[in-house]
Write a protein that holds these residues in place. Structure first.
Motif, PDB file in Angstrom:
ATOM      1  N   ASN A  15       0.856  -1.189   0.000  1.00 49.98           N
ATOM      2  CA  ASN A  15       0.000   0.000   0.000  1.00 49.98           C
ATOM      3  C   ASN A  15       0.895   1.243   0.000  1.00 49.98           C
ATOM      4  O   ASN A  15       2.116   1.137   0.109  1.00 49.98           O
ATOM      5  N   TYR A  62       5.823   4.298  -5.177  1.00 55.59           N
ATOM      6  CA  TYR A  62       4.417   4.671  -5.372  1.00 55.59           C
ATOM      7  C   TYR A  62       3.933   4.238  -6.748  1.00 55.59           C
ATOM      8  O   TYR A  62       2.842   3.709  -6.906  1.00 55.59           O
ATOM      9  N   SER A  85       1.252   1.217  -7.555  1.00 53.89           N
ATOM     10  CA  SER A  85       0.012   1.498  -8.275  1.00 53.89           C
ATOM     11  C   SER A  85      -0.125   0.591  -9.492  1.00 53.89           C
ATOM     12  O   SER A  85      -1.217   0.125  -9.801  1.00 53.89           O
ATOM     13  N   HIS A 125      -3.664   0.360  -7.361  1.00 57.97           N
ATOM     14  CA  HIS A 125      -4.037   1.387  -6.390  1.00 57.97           C
ATOM     15  C   HIS A 125      -3.651   2.780  -6.895  1.00 57.97           C
ATOM     16  O   HIS A 125      -2.969   3.530  -6.214  1.00 57.97           O
ATOM     17  N   GLU A 160      -5.389   5.605  -7.453  1.00 55.38           N
ATOM     18  CA  GLU A 160      -5.893   6.743  -6.677  1.00 55.38           C
ATOM     19  C   GLU A 160      -5.209   6.842  -5.328  1.00 55.38           C
ATOM     20  O   GLU A 160      -4.821   7.924  -4.900  1.00 55.38           O
ATOM     21  N   GLU A 161      -5.066   5.701  -4.638  1.00 62.61           N
ATOM     22  CA  GLU A 161      -4.423   5.708  -3.321  1.00 62.61           C
ATOM     23  C   GLU A 161      -2.996   6.245  -3.414  1.00 62.61           C
ATOM     24  O   GLU A 161      -2.582   7.105  -2.629  1.00 62.61           O
ATOM     25  N   LYS A 169      -3.014  10.081  -4.339  1.00 63.81           N
ATOM     26  CA  LYS A 169      -3.432  10.931  -3.217  1.00 63.81           C
ATOM     27  C   LYS A 169      -2.369  10.964  -2.127  1.00 63.81           C
ATOM     28  O   LYS A 169      -2.089  12.026  -1.564  1.00 63.81           O
ATOM     29  N   ALA A 170      -1.779   9.807  -1.817  1.00 64.01           N
ATOM     30  CA  ALA A 170      -0.736   9.760  -0.787  1.00 64.01           C
ATOM     31  C   ALA A 170       0.453  10.634  -1.197  1.00 64.01           C
ATOM     32  O   ALA A 170       0.994  11.385  -0.386  1.00 64.01           O
TER      33      ALA A 170
END
Length: 192
Positions: A34, A55, A59, A64, A66-67, A70-71
């Motif tokens: 994550n 990141y 993804s 992931h 969007e996660e 945004k992070a």
């Protein structure tokens, strides 16, 4: 955008055989579960591209988008000094076909150049060239590759030298310059 199979094979080969000189990750693949995993890695190694690439990698492997976006956006809002984070976020935005990648990459390249970080400036410019090509701005993309190669003129980062050449070859293919692209890809094949 058309890509030459040899270029893709070369990029994969370079990524698989890359030595870890000065890289705390060496040949270890970061496999985040994550965005929180990436936050921890980038806090520990903020000056290393592979940390920020976490990141992007997360993804792509986990879906992931969007996660991760945004992070990373939140992280950069509170810690705007991380230009490598901008490069990673621009990659995420571009992969999602969201706006903002081109100006973000231009700003990161400018800031990295001003800081004298030529290798990472070149990385930002190579990614910028790809984004420009995806928008049909081939001539602008070629100018960014020129700037990336100039930034790399004294660097020994074989992977980025190859990625700059691959970007130039792909841009020439977009321009229908099969001869020019073929010369670049043949030279790269001889070098590896």
């Amino acid at each position: 955008m058309r890509r030459a199979p040899a270029a893709i094979a070369l990029a994969l080969s370079l990524a698989a055989t890359r030595e870890g000189a000065g890289d705390p990750f060496g040949s270890i693949r970061i496999e985040p579960k994550n965005a929180g995993d990436c936050d921890g890695i980038t806090r520990k190694y903020p000056e290393h591209w592979e940390a920020w690439r976490c990141y992007w990698r997360g993804s792509r492997h986990l879906g992931h988008w969007e996660e991760a976006s945004k992070a990373l956006e939140l992280r950069l809002a509170s810690e705007p000094q991380h230009d490598l984070g901008r490069v990673a976020l621009a990659g995420l935005l571009g992969d999602q076909e969201r706006s903002g990648a081109v100006p973000m990459l231009k700003e990161a390249a400018r800031r990295l150049s001003a800081a004298g970080n030529n290798v990472e400036e070149a990385r930002a410019r190579i990614f910028l060239a790809r984004r420009l090509a995806s928008q049909g701005l081939v001539d602008e993309g070629l100018k960014e590759v020129d700037l990336a190669e100039a930034a790399l003129s004294e660097a020994s980062d074989a992977e980025l030298h190859a990625l700059a050449a691959i970007s130039r070859g792909n841009l020439l293919l977009n321009r229908s310059d099969i001869t020019g692209a073929g010369e670049i890809f043949r030279r790269l094949e001889r070098e590896i």
